[in-house]
Design a protein around this motif. Structure first.
Motif, PDB file in Angstrom:
ATOM      1  N   LEU A  11       0.854  -1.174   0.000  1.00 38.15           N
ATOM      2  CA  LEU A  11       0.000   0.000   0.000  1.00 38.15           C
ATOM      3  C   LEU A  11       0.894   1.229   0.000  1.00 38.15           C
ATOM      4  CD1 LEU A  11      -2.882   1.184   0.306  1.00 38.15           C
ATOM      5  CD2 LEU A  11      -2.520   1.090   2.776  1.00 38.15           C
ATOM      6  N   ALA A  12       0.571   2.182  -0.853  1.00 35.24           N
ATOM      7  CA  ALA A  12       1.329   3.432  -0.908  1.00 35.24           C
ATOM      8  C   ALA A  12       0.354   4.599  -0.890  1.00 35.24           C
ATOM      9  CB  ALA A  12       2.195   3.486  -2.164  1.00 35.24           C
ATOM     10  N   LEU A  13       0.616   5.535  -0.023  1.00 39.97           N
ATOM     11  CA  LEU A  13      -0.157   6.774   0.050  1.00 39.97           C
ATOM     12  C   LEU A  13       0.791   7.908  -0.286  1.00 39.97           C
ATOM     13  CD1 LEU A  13      -1.971   6.029   3.418  1.00 39.97           C
ATOM     14  CD2 LEU A  13      -2.890   5.735   1.109  1.00 39.97           C
ATOM     15  N   ASP A  14       0.424   8.725  -1.255  1.00 38.56           N
ATOM     16  CA  ASP A  14       1.292   9.789  -1.748  1.00 38.56           C
ATOM     17  C   ASP A  14       0.471  11.062  -1.856  1.00 38.56           C
ATOM     18  OD1 ASP A  14       3.159  11.378  -2.994  1.00 38.56           O
ATOM     19  OD2 ASP A  14       3.569   9.967  -4.608  1.00 38.56           O
ATOM     20  N   ARG A  15       0.917  12.129  -1.225  1.00 34.81           N
ATOM     21  CA  ARG A  15       0.148  13.369  -1.252  1.00 34.81           C
ATOM     22  C   ARG A  15       1.085  14.560  -1.371  1.00 34.81           C
ATOM     23  NH1 ARG A  15      -4.560  16.078  -2.057  1.00 34.81           N
ATOM     24  NH2 ARG A  15      -4.839  17.665  -0.517  1.00 34.81           N
ATOM     25  N   THR A  16       0.803  15.426  -2.334  1.00 32.27           N
ATOM     26  CA  THR A  16       1.496  16.703  -2.453  1.00 32.27           C
ATOM     27  C   THR A  16       0.483  17.796  -2.146  1.00 32.27           C
ATOM     28  OG1 THR A  16       3.001  15.831  -4.130  1.00 32.27           O
ATOM     29  CG2 THR A  16       2.804  18.225  -3.974  1.00 32.27           C
ATOM     30  N   VAL A  23       4.205  14.132   1.239  1.00 36.02           N
ATOM     31  CA  VAL A  23       4.410  12.995   2.123  1.00 36.02           C
ATOM     32  C   VAL A  23       4.068  11.722   1.356  1.00 36.02           C
ATOM     33  CG1 VAL A  23       2.079  13.114   3.106  1.00 36.02           C
ATOM     34  CG2 VAL A  23       3.909  11.999   4.392  1.00 36.02           C
ATOM     35  N   GLU A  24       4.883  10.694   1.546  1.00 37.42           N
ATOM     36  CA  GLU A  24       4.604   9.389   0.956  1.00 37.42           C
ATOM     37  C   GLU A  24       4.842   8.342   2.034  1.00 37.42           C
ATOM     38  OE1 GLU A  24       6.093   6.341  -2.543  1.00 37.42           O
ATOM     39  OE2 GLU A  24       6.592   8.461  -2.695  1.00 37.42           O
ATOM     40  N   LEU A  25       3.875   7.467   2.212  1.00 35.23           N
ATOM     41  CA  LEU A  25       3.946   6.404   3.194  1.00 35.23           C
ATOM     42  C   LEU A  25       3.690   5.080   2.485  1.00 35.23           C
ATOM     43  CD1 LEU A  25       4.093   5.529   6.193  1.00 35.23           C
ATOM     44  CD2 LEU A  25       1.622   5.901   6.297  1.00 35.23           C
ATOM     45  N   THR A  26       4.552   4.093   2.723  1.00 36.78           N
ATOM     46  CA  THR A  26       4.388   2.790   2.078  1.00 36.78           C
ATOM     47  C   THR A  26       4.432   1.680   3.124  1.00 36.78           C
ATOM     48  OG1 THR A  26       6.763   2.544   1.708  1.00 36.78           O
ATOM     49  CG2 THR A  26       5.484   3.540  -0.069  1.00 36.78           C
ATOM     50  N   GLY A  27       3.792   0.586   2.791  1.00 37.68           N
ATOM     51  CA  GLY A  27       3.826  -0.601   3.635  1.00 37.68           C
ATOM     52  C   GLY A  27       3.705  -1.836   2.767  1.00 37.68           C
ATOM     53  N   THR A  28       4.457  -2.883   3.086  1.00 36.28           N
ATOM     54  CA  THR A  28       4.392  -4.135   2.332  1.00 36.28           C
ATOM     55  C   THR A  28       4.384  -5.316   3.303  1.00 36.28           C
ATOM     56  OG1 THR A  28       6.802  -4.334   2.150  1.00 36.28           O
ATOM     57  CG2 THR A  28       5.658  -3.197   0.356  1.00 36.28           C
ATOM     58  N   TYR A  55       9.908  18.978   1.639  1.00 31.89           N
ATOM     59  CA  TYR A  55       9.722  20.344   2.113  1.00 31.89           C
ATOM     60  C   TYR A  55      10.612  21.253   1.277  1.00 31.89           C
ATOM     61  CZ  TYR A  55       9.584  24.383   5.216  1.00 31.89           C
ATOM     62  OH  TYR A  55       9.419  25.644   5.738  1.00 31.89           O
ATOM     63  N   GLY A  56      10.002  21.996   0.380  1.00 30.18           N
ATOM     64  CA  GLY A  56      10.784  22.866  -0.504  1.00 30.18           C
ATOM     65  C   GLY A  56      11.731  22.063  -1.361  1.00 30.18           C
ATOM     66  N   ASP A  57      13.022  22.385  -1.295  1.00 36.15           N
ATOM     67  CA  ASP A  57      14.050  21.707  -2.082  1.00 36.15           C
ATOM     68  C   ASP A  57      14.574  20.438  -1.411  1.00 36.15           C
ATOM     69  OD1 ASP A  57      13.843  23.841  -3.822  1.00 36.15           O
ATOM     70  OD2 ASP A  57      15.573  24.902  -2.990  1.00 36.15           O
ATOM     71  N   PHE A  58      14.048  20.104  -0.232  1.00 30.87           N
ATOM     72  CA  PHE A  58      14.566  18.982   0.549  1.00 30.87           C
ATOM     73  C   PHE A  58      13.592  17.808   0.568  1.00 30.87           C
ATOM     74  CE2 PHE A  58      16.769  22.650   2.195  1.00 30.87           C
ATOM     75  CZ  PHE A  58      18.066  22.197   2.332  1.00 30.87           C
ATOM     76  N   THR A  59      14.164  16.602   0.535  1.00 32.18           N
ATOM     77  CA  THR A  59      13.389  15.378   0.708  1.00 32.18           C
ATOM     78  C   THR A  59      14.120  14.511   1.725  1.00 32.18           C
ATOM     79  OG1 THR A  59      12.649  15.446  -1.592  1.00 32.18           O
ATOM     80  CG2 THR A  59      12.387  13.360  -0.426  1.00 32.18           C
ATOM     81  N   LEU A  60      13.391  14.093   2.758  1.00 32.45           N
ATOM     82  CA  LEU A  60      13.920  13.225   3.800  1.00 32.45           C
ATOM     83  C   LEU A  60      13.135  11.931   3.761  1.00 32.45           C
ATOM     84  CD1 LEU A  60      15.677  12.800   6.378  1.00 32.45           C
ATOM     85  CD2 LEU A  60      13.759  13.775   7.670  1.00 32.45           C
ATOM     86  N   GLY A  82      17.800   8.835   4.354  1.00 31.23           N
ATOM     87  CA  GLY A  82      18.531   9.674   3.414  1.00 31.23           C
ATOM     88  C   GLY A  82      17.931  11.065   3.316  1.00 31.23           C
ATOM     89  N   LEU A  83      18.767  12.002   2.924  1.00 25.52           N
ATOM     90  CA  LEU A  83      18.350  13.389   2.741  1.00 25.52           C
ATOM     91  C   LEU A  83      18.852  13.862   1.381  1.00 25.52           C
ATOM     92  CD1 LEU A  83      17.125  16.022   3.927  1.00 25.52           C
ATOM     93  CD2 LEU A  83      19.422  16.542   4.788  1.00 25.52           C
ATOM     94  N   THR A  84      17.950  14.467   0.600  1.00 25.91           N
ATOM     95  CA  THR A  84      18.305  15.008  -0.712  1.00 25.91           C
ATOM     96  C   THR A  84      17.967  16.488  -0.754  1.00 25.91           C
ATOM     97  OG1 THR A  84      17.911  12.909  -1.824  1.00 25.91           O
ATOM     98  CG2 THR A  84      17.854  14.864  -3.196  1.00 25.91           C
ATOM     99  N   TRP A  85      18.881  17.270  -1.311  1.00 26.19           N
ATOM    100  CA  TRP A  85      18.648  18.691  -1.562  1.00 26.19           C
ATOM    101  C   TRP A  85      18.724  18.881  -3.070  1.00 26.19           C
ATOM    102  CZ3 TRP A  85      22.609  22.643  -2.720  1.00 26.19           C
ATOM    103  CH2 TRP A  85      22.055  23.938  -2.790  1.00 26.19           C
ATOM    104  N   LYS A  86      17.632  19.386  -3.671  1.00 24.34           N
ATOM    105  CA  LYS A  86      17.558  19.553  -5.121  1.00 24.34           C
ATOM    106  C   LYS A  86      16.894  20.894  -5.432  1.00 24.34           C
ATOM    107  CE  LYS A  86      16.391  16.983  -9.258  1.00 24.34           C
ATOM    108  NZ  LYS A  86      15.849  18.106  -9.980  1.00 24.34           N
TER     109      LYS A  86
END
Length: 161
Positions: A11-16, A23-28, A55-60, A82-86
């Motif tokens: 199950l995946a829940l994805d919301r912008t 936010v994205e939440l997954t479970g298997t 959040y903005g340019d960041f993804t955690l 992980g943390l991404t800045w883009k």
């Protein structure tokens, strides 16, 4: 183990949101029947979860996995973060992962740092990864814990279509 009749559900829940947050939440969950009948083996059972926040340019993000690997007393656990800045076509990421398997005496930690650049339909990236793991092994014919370390540099590419 010989695993048959595998069932897996996810199950995946994805919301912008309108403010750009996401936010994205997954479970298997997976289960399979062990059919060899050998001692020490059991039906496979595993579950995993994941969470990603933007959040903005960041993804955690991070994930967790637990499995018996089809073994009677199986105990495999793994997690990462992980943390991404883009801020544009250029992206920078830093990640950490850990895995532990009591059945084979494995404990592993890894750190990855990378940079990517997105062209129109092509992505090019490079980075470095360091792995430090302890595993049961033999040294001079005697059982011991081996400390293994490795560092690698990688280059990756991808196409969008």
């Amino acid at each position: 183990p010989e695993i048959e009749d595998v069932f897996e559900a996810g199950l995946a829940l994805d919301r912008t949101f309108t403010n750009g947050h996401s936010v994205e939440l997954t479970g298997t969950y997976a289960r399979g029947s062990e059919t060899s009948g050998l001692d020490g083996l059991d039906d496979l059972e595993s579950f995993g979860t994941g969470l990603e926040l933007g959040y903005g340019d960041f993804t955690l993000g991070g994930s967790f996995l637990k499995s018996n690997n089809g073994l009677l007393d199986g105990d495999y656990t793994a997690y990462d973060a992980g943390l991404t800045w883009k801020p544009g076509p250029l992206g920078v990421t830093l990640g950490y992962g850990h895995a532990k398997d009591d059945n084979v005496g494995l404990k592993s930690d890894q750190i990855t740092a990378g940079i990517t650049y997105e062209f129109d339909k092509f992505t090019l990236g490079t980075g470095v990864q360091h792995v430090d793991r302890d595993i049961n092994g033999l040294e001079l014919g005697l059982p011991t814990t081996l400390d293994q370390q490795a560092t690698s540099v990688f280059i990756q590419g991808g196409f969008k279509f």
